[in-house]
Every structure is written in C-alpha cells, then in structure tokens.
Design a protein around this motif. Structure first.
Motif, mmCIF file in Angstrom:
data_model
loop_
_atom_site.group_PDB
_atom_site.id
_atom_site.type_symbol
_atom_site.label_atom_id
_atom_site.label_comp_id
_atom_site.label_asym_id
_atom_site.label_seq_id
_atom_site.Cartn_x
_atom_site.Cartn_y
_atom_site.Cartn_z
ATOM 1 N N MET B 1 -35.894 5.014 1.826
ATOM 2 C CA MET B 1 -36.546 5.287 0.542
ATOM 3 C C MET B 1 -35.507 5.613 -0.529
ATOM 4 N N ALA B 2 -35.875 5.269 -1.720
ATOM 5 C CA ALA B 2 -34.964 5.567 -2.835
ATOM 6 C C ALA B 2 -34.980 7.065 -3.128
ATOM 7 N N ARG B 3 -33.863 7.547 -3.627
ATOM 8 C CA ARG B 3 -33.814 8.933 -4.097
ATOM 9 C C ARG B 3 -33.603 8.851 -5.606
ATOM 10 N N MET B 4 -34.672 9.098 -6.370
ATOM 11 C CA MET B 4 -34.619 8.900 -7.815
ATOM 12 C C MET B 4 -33.751 9.953 -8.503
ATOM 13 N N LYS B 5 -32.947 9.483 -9.438
ATOM 14 C CA LYS B 5 -32.073 10.408 -10.163
ATOM 15 C C LYS B 5 -31.953 9.995 -11.622
ATOM 16 N N PHE B 6 -31.708 10.987 -12.461
ATOM 17 C CA PHE B 6 -31.322 10.744 -13.840
ATOM 18 C C PHE B 6 -29.824 10.979 -13.935
ATOM 19 N N LEU B 7 -29.147 10.198 -14.814
ATOM 20 C CA LEU B 7 -27.746 10.499 -15.099
ATOM 21 C C LEU B 7 -27.514 10.207 -16.564
ATOM 22 N N CYS B 8 -26.934 11.174 -17.277
ATOM 23 C CA CYS B 8 -26.621 10.942 -18.683
ATOM 24 C C CYS B 8 -25.121 10.816 -18.847
ATOM 25 N N ASP B 9 -24.694 9.661 -19.330
ATOM 26 C CA ASP B 9 -23.277 9.396 -19.563
ATOM 27 C C ASP B 9 -22.905 9.987 -20.921
ATOM 28 N N ALA B 10 -22.210 11.133 -20.880
ATOM 29 C CA ALA B 10 -21.905 11.838 -22.127
ATOM 30 C C ALA B 10 -20.959 11.047 -23.029
ATOM 31 N N ASP B 11 -20.240 10.057 -22.451
ATOM 32 C CA ASP B 11 -19.345 9.248 -23.279
ATOM 33 C C ASP B 11 -20.105 8.164 -24.031
ATOM 34 N N ARG B 12 -21.368 7.977 -23.677
ATOM 35 C CA ARG B 12 -22.140 6.932 -24.339
ATOM 36 C C ARG B 12 -23.238 7.485 -25.232
ATOM 37 N N GLY B 165 -30.602 6.825 -6.775
ATOM 38 C CA GLY B 165 -29.335 7.527 -6.918
ATOM 39 C C GLY B 165 -28.117 6.700 -6.558
ATOM 40 N N ASP B 166 -28.216 5.886 -5.512
ATOM 41 C CA ASP B 166 -27.065 5.087 -5.087
ATOM 42 C C ASP B 166 -26.688 4.059 -6.144
ATOM 43 N N LEU B 167 -27.706 3.397 -6.712
ATOM 44 C CA LEU B 167 -27.443 2.389 -7.745
ATOM 45 C C LEU B 167 -26.882 3.035 -9.003
ATOM 46 N N VAL B 168 -27.486 4.165 -9.394
ATOM 47 C CA VAL B 168 -27.026 4.875 -10.582
ATOM 48 C C VAL B 168 -25.565 5.289 -10.395
ATOM 49 N N ALA B 169 -25.249 5.788 -9.206
ATOM 50 C CA ALA B 169 -23.882 6.238 -8.931
ATOM 51 C C ALA B 169 -22.910 5.060 -8.967
ATOM 52 N N GLU B 170 -23.357 3.922 -8.449
ATOM 53 C CA GLU B 170 -22.511 2.735 -8.424
ATOM 54 C C GLU B 170 -22.178 2.272 -9.847
ATOM 55 N N ILE B 171 -23.219 2.246 -10.690
ATOM 56 C CA ILE B 171 -23.011 1.831 -12.085
ATOM 57 C C ILE B 171 -22.057 2.799 -12.776
ATOM 58 N N PHE B 172 -22.286 4.079 -12.569
ATOM 59 C CA PHE B 172 -21.446 5.067 -13.255
ATOM 60 C C PHE B 172 -20.010 5.036 -12.723
ATOM 61 N N HIS B 173 -19.873 4.783 -11.446
ATOM 62 C CA HIS B 173 -18.542 4.692 -10.851
ATOM 63 C C HIS B 173 -17.774 3.522 -11.461
ATOM 64 N N HIS B 174 -18.454 2.394 -11.588
ATOM 65 C CA HIS B 174 -17.836 1.222 -12.183
ATOM 66 C C HIS B 174 -17.405 1.516 -13.620
ATOM 67 N N ARG B 175 -18.293 2.178 -14.353
ATOM 68 C CA ARG B 175 -17.980 2.509 -15.742
ATOM 69 C C ARG B 175 -16.763 3.419 -15.847
ATOM 70 N N SER B 176 -16.755 4.457 -15.050
ATOM 71 C CA SER B 176 -15.710 5.460 -15.243
ATOM 72 C C SER B 176 -14.356 4.973 -14.749
ATOM 73 N N THR B 177 -14.347 4.035 -13.809
ATOM 74 C CA THR B 177 -13.042 3.542 -13.352
ATOM 75 C C THR B 177 -12.498 2.453 -14.268
ATOM 76 N N SER B 178 -13.363 1.782 -15.018
ATOM 77 C CA SER B 178 -12.872 0.708 -15.878
ATOM 78 C C SER B 178 -12.822 1.130 -17.340
ATOM 79 N N ARG B 179 -13.119 2.396 -17.601
ATOM 80 C CA ARG B 179 -13.165 2.883 -18.969
ATOM 81 C C ARG B 179 -11.743 3.001 -19.528
ATOM 82 N N ASP B 180 -11.547 2.638 -20.801
ATOM 83 C CA ASP B 180 -10.226 2.707 -21.416
ATOM 84 C C ASP B 180 -9.994 4.124 -21.964
#
Lengths: 359, 197
Positions: B1-12, B165-180
């Motif tokens: 089952m999915a574990r629903m999460k909110f995440l707010c990217d403060a840089d965006r 949560g897993d998908l949200v974390a994956e997206i955020f991980h991608h963002r934060s590692t490729s961020r300039d």
C-alpha cells in the motif's frame, strides 16, 4: 689608440651595466608577481587555522531554513490565527506525553490509594465512636445559608469530578462499555456540563472562602490537635472547627483557587498568549483537581462513618450536645447557653445565624 | 500500500497561496477556516523561504493520542482522518498538534468550539465516499476518484508534492542532487578538506 681603447672599454662597461639592469628588471618583473602565490598560500594557511578553531561555523543555508522551521521561528503568513505564522512547535508533544503518560497512569492509582487508605482506616478503627444523644439537647452549628452553600458546592464538586474524569479516562474506561457513539454523546454532555457547571462552582467556592474563613483561622489548639493525632480518632481539645477541619478548609481554598482560576481561563481561551500556556494550564487544572478529589474522600469519610453524628450539622444545621462535648469541647463551652431541646419547637436562636428549624 | 505524504520544496515555493485557495475551493471550507497555510520565514530578507503547511498525516499522530473520544483513524494509505460525529470540539488536538492544523469553525459561549475541521488529504471522511454527507462534513474525496490533493495538483511551481512517499522522495532526491548553486556542494570542504574540488 689608447684613448680609443679606453673609450671602448667604458662603453662596454656601460653596456654591461645596462644589460645587467635590464636583466634584473626583467627577472624582477617575472618574479615579483609570483609573490602573490606566497600571499595566497599564507592567506589559505590563516584561513585553515581559523576553520580549525570553528570547524562548524559555516552552516548550510538550506538546512538553516528547516532548522528555523523546526525551532518554531515566527515568520509571516497571509493566514491569521493563533500560531499560524509558525511552521511547527514541539510543546504539544510534551503536553501529550504528560497527559497520556504520568497523568493517565498515576491519577487512577492515586484515587484508588486514597479510597483504599480510607477503607483500610475504617477496617482498622471500626469507624468513629457512636455518641448516644440521650439528653435530646441540641446546639445550632450551621445556618440555612451555610447548609445550602455546602451542598451547592458539594454537588457541583461531584458533578464536575465525574464529568472531568469522563473526559480524561472515558476513552480507556467508557468507550468499551458505551461504544464510540454512546461515549461521544456522553463526552459532549460532560464537556458542556463541566464548562457551564464550572462557572457556578467558581461562585460557590468564592462564597465559601468569604463565608467560612472566619471559622478557620488556625491557632495553637489546632497545631496540638493535628500533632497529637486528632485526625486518627483521639478526642483532643478543639474549638468550633478542629485542626483537621481547618486543614480541609485550607485545602479547599488553595485547590479551589487554582482549579477555578485555571478553569475560568480555559473557558476564555483568548487570555492565552500561546498554546504552551494553555497546555500547561490544562495539565495543572487536571493534576490539582484530581489531588483535591482524592483529599475529599477523607472529608466524606469523616462526615459519614468517621465521626457519627457529624452529618446532622450539614443536614439539620444542629448537633447533639454530647457530640459537641466530645468533638468540640472548647466550642461547647462557648455556646452551651444556646442549647435547646430537640422535642420543643425552638424560638429564635441566639446568635441569629443558626437554623430556626427543629426538624 | 502507498504511504501518502506531503512535501513542500522550500526552494520552489513562491508564497502564491494557490494551494490555500485550491483547498478552499475543492473542499468548500467555511469562511475563516484554512486547512492549509503558507508560512514565510525571514520575510523580506535575502534568502527568505516559504513553506506550505497542512496536516502532515503523522504515523503516530499526537491529535489521535490525546483525543478524549478517540475520533481519529488512519486509512490504509496512511492518511489521518477523523469522525466529526464523535468529535466534541474540546480542542485538545489543536494543543497537541505540532503544525497547528486542527481548525474550529465555530466559536460559542464559554470558549466552546464547534467540531474540529482539518486537512483530509482530499480523502473525505468516514461517510460513503463521494456522498453529499461526506462532502458537507469533510469536503472533497479526490483520492476515491483516483486523484491527488487539490493543493498539490494546483501548485504552479510544483513546490508542493503529494502522493506515495516513495515517489515523492524519489522526485525530491532527483531535484536536490541536480540542483545548481552553492548549497549543492555544501559540506564538501568539511568532508574532503579545503582545496579539493
């Protein structure tokens, strides 16, 4: 020829000097800028030394934002409301830990121990001495106003205790019995009774403090009464109120002021500047109220089983002279001229504040 | 089952309050009630950051722990919901919640509050999914329709992420590692020594 040679030698010397100068300038022009590297190297060394002193002086700006958020730093929000400009606060977790931890754990134990102590005392002592009221002589003790005030406060006290405990322990105790819907209805009623009843209770407690403080000023007799074990059934010299009764009165004053003040603040939540103060207030209200309830078991015991005949004072307003002689000998000496006979309708009682009813 | 999460990217997040408006629109919450809010830290200073806050649907929710009537429950998706029929409006959840989430639409005499209202992750409540009763009490049930919360769907800069949560974390991980920018390499000197890059 010689002159010419000399001239040639001089010009060669000049040339050599010029060449040397040129070479020096050229070398210097190449070397001097390199000293920049020395400067940079030295500067880096100094910087490294400074970094070694404070290795963690530099912080990650992105972490700083979340650190601020975590530490309840006030920001700005377009939304208005208490605490709306703060991302998160952790005081609620403290409130939760205290309420669901020590408060929920020790409060039932405390109440059970107080009940157990009273029961144990009754079993060991076999109850208070039953005093035969053969003479039929009575002494006025409390006026109708005092009796009405006592029962007004006492009934509200019990109602507030039951509703308050329902809100604290109902989830554990009553939901399994009543079901979630049944308990929700009772909890809603409890909340409203507690809120509205509390307002009347405050009035009662204040009146009690005003009306009865004059009877309860402690003196040396009370200290002796308490120290020599008057509370454990010994008949020691006592005035209108003995040491135990006075102690109970002052427990009521202290607990009453705290519980009423915190309660009044809770039904006016706008007085709180922060959630932290409300949380603290709620915990103090619950702890003091439960301590007070436990202490009241002792009072109830003394009024019923602990000192038979005492109940007359708060039901009829008068007590038998024999009871007065045993429990309040000094008071008996003071007021024995107010004695009246139980079988005769009593005329206006001397002193004016005693009950005129002989029922 | 999915574990629903909110995440707010403060840089965006640009503090447009679009999420707040989307929430109000989707759930038709009463005037003055805000299930979501945007908080700006260091407002007006260089490096100010905005964070959109709503119910975080905690695993071990403090609101649920202190509720006298035990009206909270967690769905199989990890969404914390409550039953307004059991709520007595005591306000304890508001005092326990770290995020100031519970809202009380009504103010009555003696500081009494109406039944609590909060973010449902657009998952409605215990009523029949999609029913009128559910909508009136709890607002929209977009999850039952296979959609995600209105606030995150509306976010113009995709700062607010909602979902598994897993998908949200994956997206955020991608963002934060490729961020300039400088903060990307923050910690490099501490970890590997100055002068190495």
């Amino acid at each position: 020829m010689e002159k010419q040679t000399r001239q040639t030698t001089r010009s060669r010397k000049t040339l050599r000097r010029i060449a040397a100068m040129t070479l020096f300038v050229a070398v210097a022009a190449m070397v001097v800028p390199l000293s920049g590297y020395v400067y940079v190297a030295m500067a880096q060394e100094t910087e490294q030394a400074q970094t070694q002193v404070q290795p963690w002086a530099e912080t990650n700006p992105r972490s700083d934002v979340w650190r601020q958020a975590r530490q309840a730093t006030e920001g700005r929000s377009a939304i208005r409301g208490p605490g709306a400009n703060v991302v998160m606060t952790s005081s609620g977790e403290t409130f939760r830990q205290i309420r669901m931890g020590p408060l929920s754990t020790y409060a039932p134990w405390y109440l059970a121990l107080m009940l157990g102590a009273v029961a144990l005392f009754f079993i060991i002592s076999g109850g208070g001495e039953k005093i035969a009221a053969d003479s039929g002589k009575r002494l006025p003790r409390w006026s109708r106003f005092d009796i009405a005030l006592h029962w007004f406060v006492a009934i509200l006290f019990l109602v507030l205790a039951i509703t308050g405990l329902s809100l604290l322990f109902g989830r554990a105790v009553l939901i399994p019995l009543m079901g979630p819907e049944g308990f929700a209805a009772w909890a809603l009623a409890s909340k409203n009774i507690h809120n509205y009843g509390g307002a009347f209770f405050v009035v009662g407690v204040v009146l009690m403090i005003v009306a009865w403080t004059r009877y309860n000023i402690p003196d040396a007799t009370d200290v002796k009464w308490l120290l020599k074990g008057g509370a454990f059934g010994k008949h020691l010299p006592a005035g209108r109120m003995n040491g135990g009764e006075k102690a109970w009165f002052w427990v009521n004053v202290g607990a009453g002021i705290i519980v009423c003040a915190t309660g009044v603040m809770m039904i006016n939540p706008q007085v709180f500047e922060s959630r932290e103060l409300f949380q603290l207030n709620l915990i103090v209200h619950a702890i003091v109220a439960i301590l007070w309830l436990g202490a009241s078991f002792g009072h109830m015991y003394m009024a019923t089983l602990g000192a038979p005949g005492s109940m007359d004072a708060m039901t009829k307003g008068h007590v038998s002279s024999e009871w007065a002689k045993v429990h309040h000998d000094l008071w008996y000496d003071e007021v024995k001229d107010q004695e009246f006979s139980d079988d005769q309708p009593r005329e206006a009682a001397p002193g004016g504040n005693a009950s005129t009813s002989s029922a | 089952m999915a574990r629903m999460k909110f995440l707010c990217d403060a840089d965006r997040c640009i503090e447009c309050n679009g999420c707040v408006t989307a929430c109000k629109n989707a759930n038709e919450v009463p005037w003055g009630v805000n299930r979501r809010r945007v908080v700006t830290l260091n407002d007006g200073e260089p490096g100010e950051k905005s964070i959109s806050v709503a119910c975080m649907h905690c695993d071990d929710a403090p609101c649920a722990a202190v509720c006298p009537t035990d009206c909270f429950y967690t769905t199989t998706d990890g969404i914390v919901l409550h039953d307004k029929d059991l709520c007595i409006g005591c306000g304890y959840c508001f005092f326990a919640c770290p995020f100031g989430v519970p809202q009380f639409p009504e103010q009555r005499a003696f500081g009494s509050r109406g039944r609590m209202d909060k973010c449902t992750f657009c998952a409605g409540g215990p009523e029949e999914p999609g029913s009128q009763a559910e909508f009136e009490k709890y607002g929209a049930n977009l999850i039952a329709e296979g959609m995600l919360p209105a606030c995150a769907e509306m976010c113009a800069t995709k700062a607010l992420l909602a979902g598994d949560g897993d998908l949200v974390a994956e997206i955020f991980h991608h963002r934060s590692t490729s961020r300039d920018g400088r903060p990307q390499t923050w910690g490099w000197a501490t970890a590997y020594g100055a002068g190495l890059s």
